[in-house]
Design a protein around this motif. Structure first.
Motif, mmCIF file in Angstrom:
data_model
loop_
_atom_site.group_PDB
_atom_site.id
_atom_site.type_symbol
_atom_site.label_atom_id
_atom_site.label_comp_id
_atom_site.label_asym_id
_atom_site.label_seq_id
_atom_site.Cartn_x
_atom_site.Cartn_y
_atom_site.Cartn_z
ATOM 1 N N ALA A 220 21.863 -8.894 25.502
ATOM 2 C CA ALA A 220 23.151 -8.311 25.867
ATOM 3 C C ALA A 220 23.305 -6.895 25.329
ATOM 4 C CB ALA A 220 24.281 -9.197 25.343
ATOM 5 N N VAL B 83 24.249 -3.401 14.927
ATOM 6 C CA VAL B 83 25.664 -3.314 15.250
ATOM 7 C C VAL B 83 26.277 -2.189 14.408
ATOM 8 C CG1 VAL B 83 27.877 -4.515 15.188
ATOM 9 C CG2 VAL B 83 25.788 -5.768 15.793
ATOM 10 N N ASP C 11 31.247 -12.513 22.982
ATOM 11 C CA ASP C 11 30.344 -11.541 22.352
ATOM 12 C C ASP C 11 29.248 -12.264 21.564
ATOM 13 O OD1 ASP C 11 29.088 -9.553 21.023
ATOM 14 O OD2 ASP C 11 30.803 -8.991 19.764
ATOM 15 N N ARG D 203 23.657 -6.095 22.284
ATOM 16 C CA ARG D 203 24.487 -6.048 21.071
ATOM 17 C C ARG D 203 23.636 -5.847 19.829
ATOM 18 N NH1 ARG D 203 29.023 -4.753 20.250
ATOM 19 N NH2 ARG D 203 29.763 -6.474 18.961
ATOM 20 N N PHE D 204 22.432 -6.401 19.841
ATOM 21 C CA PHE D 204 21.478 -6.163 18.758
ATOM 22 C C PHE D 204 20.396 -5.239 19.306
ATOM 23 C CE2 PHE D 204 22.123 -10.519 16.459
ATOM 24 C CZ PHE D 204 23.407 -10.128 16.111
ATOM 25 N N THR D 205 19.985 -4.282 18.484
ATOM 26 C CA THR D 205 18.923 -3.377 18.937
ATOM 27 C C THR D 205 17.590 -3.720 18.300
ATOM 28 O OG1 THR D 205 19.442 -1.815 17.181
ATOM 29 C CG2 THR D 205 20.559 -1.502 19.291
ATOM 30 N N ALA E 44 27.120 -11.205 19.462
ATOM 31 C CA ALA E 44 27.092 -10.806 18.051
ATOM 32 C C ALA E 44 28.136 -11.590 17.273
ATOM 33 C CB ALA E 44 27.347 -9.305 17.926
ATOM 34 N N ASP E 45 29.238 -11.841 17.923
ATOM 35 C CA ASP E 45 30.310 -12.595 17.276
ATOM 36 C C ASP E 45 29.928 -14.065 17.139
ATOM 37 O OD1 ASP E 45 32.664 -12.909 16.019
ATOM 38 O OD2 ASP E 45 33.944 -12.768 17.802
ATOM 39 N N GLU F 85 32.198 -1.846 13.355
ATOM 40 C CA GLU F 85 32.335 -3.026 14.200
ATOM 41 C C GLU F 85 31.852 -4.272 13.462
ATOM 42 O OE1 GLU F 85 31.236 -4.090 18.841
ATOM 43 O OE2 GLU F 85 30.593 -2.209 17.914
ATOM 44 N N LEU G 144 24.386 -7.922 10.522
ATOM 45 C CA LEU G 144 24.783 -7.304 11.788
ATOM 46 C C LEU G 144 24.349 -5.838 11.805
ATOM 47 C CD1 LEU G 144 28.332 -8.709 12.698
ATOM 48 C CD2 LEU G 144 26.076 -9.407 13.497
ATOM 49 N N ILE H 276 34.079 -7.587 12.827
ATOM 50 C CA ILE H 276 33.682 -8.920 13.296
ATOM 51 C C ILE H 276 33.681 -9.923 12.155
ATOM 52 C CG2 ILE H 276 31.678 -10.239 14.089
ATOM 53 C CD1 ILE H 276 31.021 -7.968 15.982
ATOM 54 N N ALA I 135 21.971 -11.975 21.925
ATOM 55 C CA ALA I 135 22.569 -10.728 21.467
ATOM 56 C C ALA I 135 21.670 -9.544 21.792
ATOM 57 C CB ALA I 135 22.849 -10.799 19.969
#
Lengths: 215, 215
Positions: free
Chosen positions: A140, A191, A86, A142-144, A88-89, A195, A186, A199, A137
């Motif tokens: 993927a 995120v 992930d 995971r980040f907007t 973000a992780d 979540e 995050l 994380i 991220a």
DNA sequence: TTCATAAGTGACGTTATCGTCATCACTGTG
DNA sequence: CACAGTGATGACGATAACGTCACTTATGAA
């Protein structure tokens, strides 16, 4: 003849160079960037003349010292986050470990902080890795965040100022503050809150040592 | 005998001191903190001997120069945000105006950036004002962040790194980047997204000049 | 007008740092 | 073992910055 071997002579040269870099890092950590070259060579326990066998100016040495410190830390982060899927992780791990570094390796931390903002835009060291992680991220999903560069600006600034805070206020819990900020970041990057919290509470792996002193 | 009058002699002394401070700010803005005292006095167009009538060391001068610059900007911000009721809006105004400062007053901006993180924890200049604004917003329920200090860390870091970004990438739109980050910060601090966006699109007032050069 | 004080001035002796260079020590090879 | 090459060393002359001080100029009071 490779970078590793070089057999003896090369190793001796490398040792002298490393001693100079380490001495420079020591002075940087103390905020002393105006020291005389003689002071540096004495701290490094090498002869005055040896300095110019390796660097042609004090600035050149300091620059090398900073790059050295950051590359070590960056490489350690890469090593540790290598197996995480992930993005973000990965970002959170890197941020949380870097936050913890300020107390665990104050010398390296201060090298970073003293060079401060210049590093944020540097093409070496931590900045390109952070940009890479944020970009991943975003791609993927995971980040907007719309603009990776602005997200990086916020994250880098927070990391630097956090370090400053941790040195100024020894009473603060470094892990708690770091994880809290990581969580805030995050969320700021899109995120979901629960979540993000989860994380940033995961256990962290150990980071290997990074300074040239830590042989 | 008050700070204002002092009649003539005091004014002359103040003029010399201001000239030295302004010269120091000029050098700081160029990243030159290793200049000789003679260079400073020549730039200030005062005699070499005059330096020691006002400062006992170069460091002392530079410190005074930085404090001067920040106090001017901070006072200008206070002036402009004086009539704003919503604490979140006060924060946003200050942040957005400070972001725009990097391009409009590059010299002041670089003075700030060169001193970088030390300012974030300083008891003078912008830091206490930012802390005050964030605290107010939290107490007013406008920010839901739990820890004002950590919120400050994120905001201060973003402001500094943003300045670095704007100097490094002259092609970027400073107002757009600044407002975007301000909006991100408001959201990170708990302001609803739509409201954050609205606040950061409000027209901004003009800031009066702040450097000692801008008489 | 005269005097006392505060600030400004720049030349000068002192000190510190620089960077070079001749020499030495170590290494590996023939 | 001798020789060549590479790096290490610290003393030394050159340079530059420092900070003081005797003197000048500006100010304001007597």
């Amino acid at each position: 003849m490779a970078a590793i071997a070089g057999s003896r002579l090369d190793r001796r040269k490398a040792r002298t160079r490393a001693a100079l870099i380490h001495a420079a890092q020591t002075f940087i950590a103390e905020g002393k960037t105006n020291v005389a070259i003689l002071d540096i060579t004495q701290t490094a326990d090498v002869g005055m003349g040896s300095f110019y066998n390796h660097f042609s100016s004090k600035d050149e040495l300091f620059q090398a010292a900073v790059e050295d410190a950051l590359d070590r830390h960056g490489a350690a982060l890469d090593e540790v986050t290598h197996g995480i899927d992930d993005p973000a992780d990965v970002f959170a791990h890197s941020f949380r470990l870097t936050g913890r570094l300020h107390r665990r390796h104050p010398q390296l931390s201060k090298v970073i902080l003293n060079n401060g903002l210049g590093l944020a835009t540097s093409e070496h060291g931590l900045a390109p890795r952070a940009r890479r992680d944020i970009q991943s991220a975003i791609q993927a999903g995971r980040f907007t965040a719309g603009d990776a560069e602005l997200a990086f600006v916020i994250a880098a600034g927070a990391a630097l100022c956090l370090g400053q805070l941790l040195h100024t206020r020894p009473d603060r819990d470094d892990a708690e503050a770091t994880d809290q900020i990581a969580e805030d970041l995050l969320r700021a990057f899109g995120v979901p809150a629960d979540e993000a919290r989860q994380i940033c509470r995961r256990p962290l792996p150990e980071l290997r040592c990074h300074l040239s002193s830590d042989r």
